[in-house]
Write an enzyme that holds these catalytic residues in place. Structure first.
Site, PDB file in Angstrom:
ATOM      1  N   ASP A 142      27.096  42.698  50.793  1.00 22.67           N
ATOM      2  CA  ASP A 142      27.982  43.684  50.165  1.00 22.67           C
ATOM      3  C   ASP A 142      29.369  43.556  50.788  1.00 22.67           C
ATOM      4  O   ASP A 142      29.547  43.775  51.988  1.00 22.67           O
ATOM      5  CB  ASP A 142      27.417  45.089  50.397  1.00 22.67           C
ATOM      6  CG  ASP A 142      28.210  46.178  49.687  1.00 22.67           C
ATOM      7  OD1 ASP A 142      29.219  45.857  49.032  1.00 22.67           O
ATOM      8  OD2 ASP A 142      27.815  47.358  49.784  1.00 22.67           O
ATOM      9  N   ASP A 177      30.942  42.782  43.711  1.00 17.72           N
ATOM     10  CA  ASP A 177      31.070  42.701  45.164  1.00 17.72           C
ATOM     11  C   ASP A 177      29.739  42.627  45.908  1.00 17.72           C
ATOM     12  O   ASP A 177      29.717  42.679  47.138  1.00 17.72           O
ATOM     13  CB  ASP A 177      31.870  43.897  45.692  1.00 17.72           C
ATOM     14  CG  ASP A 177      31.260  45.228  45.280  1.00 17.72           C
ATOM     15  OD1 ASP A 177      30.393  45.251  44.372  1.00 17.72           O
ATOM     16  OD2 ASP A 177      31.653  46.264  45.851  1.00 17.72           O
ATOM     17  N   GLU A 178      28.629  42.484  45.194  1.00 15.59           N
ATOM     18  CA  GLU A 178      27.323  42.447  45.843  1.00 15.59           C
ATOM     19  C   GLU A 178      26.492  41.295  45.274  1.00 15.59           C
ATOM     20  O   GLU A 178      26.583  40.977  44.092  1.00 15.59           O
ATOM     21  CB  GLU A 178      26.559  43.759  45.638  1.00 15.59           C
ATOM     22  CG  GLU A 178      27.267  44.996  46.161  1.00 15.59           C
ATOM     23  CD  GLU A 178      26.461  46.260  45.895  1.00 15.59           C
ATOM     24  OE1 GLU A 178      25.220  46.223  46.047  1.00 15.59           O
ATOM     25  OE2 GLU A 178      27.068  47.280  45.508  1.00 15.59           O
TER      26      GLU A 178
END
Length: 412
Positions: free
Chosen positions: A9, A105-106
């Site tokens: 993350d 974003d992960e």
């Protein structure tokens, strides 16, 4: 052999990238948000200094400013964020081809077969260091034997941290956490579990599945399995792209829509975006869906199947307008509006045509719209516009900022 799953993350992603490009903002509370004047004024992301003022993602910018008058609010730059997201994924792909994005974003990574690079924890440490040194931002990484616990691990310690959850320690780390921390337990589900006295993941794990089934239906069995670490879902191969089932666009308009003409102008803008993306993918769609929300936040969706697959903005708009007129009586002005298209076929697939369909005219129209696509890529989006969207340029977003070398022209 136990699997070794990582969940990576990128910390405060939007705000971190902005601060990287604007060194003068370091040490100041920073948030990325929408345009207040265009009524998209909510917080999309914030840095840790802003978090100290209890600023939350999704709250209105004016509310955030009340909590922190010195808050710096920046407009989002999604092209920049996408570039950084891809840079991070390129690093992950150095260790495994099983990289499954979960938002911009992960990502989950399955490094079970990546022993030449070390254990899961050692690979996580290498990734953490590389992201920091090569990209200038930080990550939190969860390492576990399944995807659900790996995600819990990446949330457990932030920023710039690694958390390892094993079959030996998960009861100590995971079970005391609030039930709402478990993936797929939203606010409504957490509230329902709380009403039955289930407040932690451990409490969820200890609840008889038959009761969870009564309370939550089939989700009860799934959440019970997740709480007990019984998630066996695989991490997808990175090159196995998800099948696109629909393409759509929606907007909260700069002012309330009060007439059919207002709606038609916005529909055209949205339909042009949707149709261009369909042509780029080689798709034609046969089901058009609209979504409408009025000024009192009442919303509805309607859809209809048309006679033949299309990728023409004009046909999508005309269908959307007919749906709208059949289903809205102008009780109140409209605040937000959307269009999507689904039921795709590829453009080169043979289709059954209506004998009354003017296929030649439709082919000419498609050629025209593809030509407009090329002109916009070459000279900027605003170089060619439909005349209808020029009637209210503030509403439709017509704002040529010198990004082309020819004067804008209009077409019908």
């Amino acid at each position: 052999m136990d699997r070794s799953i990582l969940h990576v993350d990128l910390n405060n992603f939007y705000a971190s990238v902005e601060c990287l490009y604007r060194p003068e903002l370091r040490g100041r509370p920073v948030a990325v948000g929408g345009d207040i004047e265009q009524r998209h004024g909510i917080i999309l992301a914030k840095n840790y200094l802003a978090k100290k003022f209890d600023i939350k993602t999704g709250e209105a910018i004016w509310q955030a400013k009340q909590k922190c008058p010195n808050l710096v609010v920046l407009p989002p730059d999604f092209k920049l964020y996408l570039r950084f997201s891809q840079l991070a994924r390129n690093i992950y792909l150095d260790y495994t081809d099983q990289v499954e994005p979960f938002g911009i974003d992960e990502c989950w990574l399955d490094v079970t077969g990546s022993g030449i690079y070390g254990t899961g924890e050692q690979i996580a440490e290498k990734i953490r260091q590389r992201i920091k040194s090569e990209m200038g931002v930080t990550v939190s990484i969860g390492v576990s034997f399944n995807k659900i616990y790996a995600k819990l691990g990446s949330d457990y310690k932030k920023p710039d941290a690694i958390t390892v959850i094993t079959k030996d320690n998960f009861k100590d780390i995971v079970w005391p956490l609030p039930a709402s921390d478990l993936l797929y337990v939203g606010r409504a589900t957490a509230r329902k579990l709380h009403n039955y006295g289930v407040n932690t993941i451990g409490g969820l794990a200890a609840t008889d599945p038959k009761y969870l089934r009564q309370w939550l239906g089939k989700w009860g069995d799934m959440l019970w399995a997740f709480a007990n670490g019984l998630d066996n879902a695989p991490v997808a191969q990175y090159d196995n792209l998800a099948i696109i089932k629909s393409i759509g666009n929606s907007t909260t308009t700069p002012r309330d829509l009060e007439t059919d003409e207002d709606v038609k102008m916005v529909f055209y803008v949205l339909a042009e975006s949707v149709a261009a993306r369909m042509r780029e993918q080689g798709f034609k769609g046969q089901v058009v869906c609209i979504s409408i929300r009025d000024t009192e936040l009442y919303s509805f969706t309607r859809q209809v199947k048309i006679d033949h697959p299309t990728c023409l903005a004009s046909e999508i708009t005309n269908t959307a307008m007919q749906l709208f007129k059949n289903n809205y009586e102008w009780y109140r002005p409209i605040r937000s509006i959307g269009i999507s298209v689904t039921d795709f076929s590829h453009g080169d697939e043979s289709i059954q045509l209506d004998m009354f369909c003017d296929q030649g005219r439709r082919a000419e129209q498609e050629t025209l719209e593809r030509t407009v696509d090329w002109l916009r890529r070459r000279f900027g989006h605003f170089c060619v516009q439909r005349a209808v969207v020029l009637q209210d340029q503030a509403l439709t977003g017509f704002n040529p900022k010198g990004d082309h070398t020819i004067h804008p022209v209009s077409y019908f």
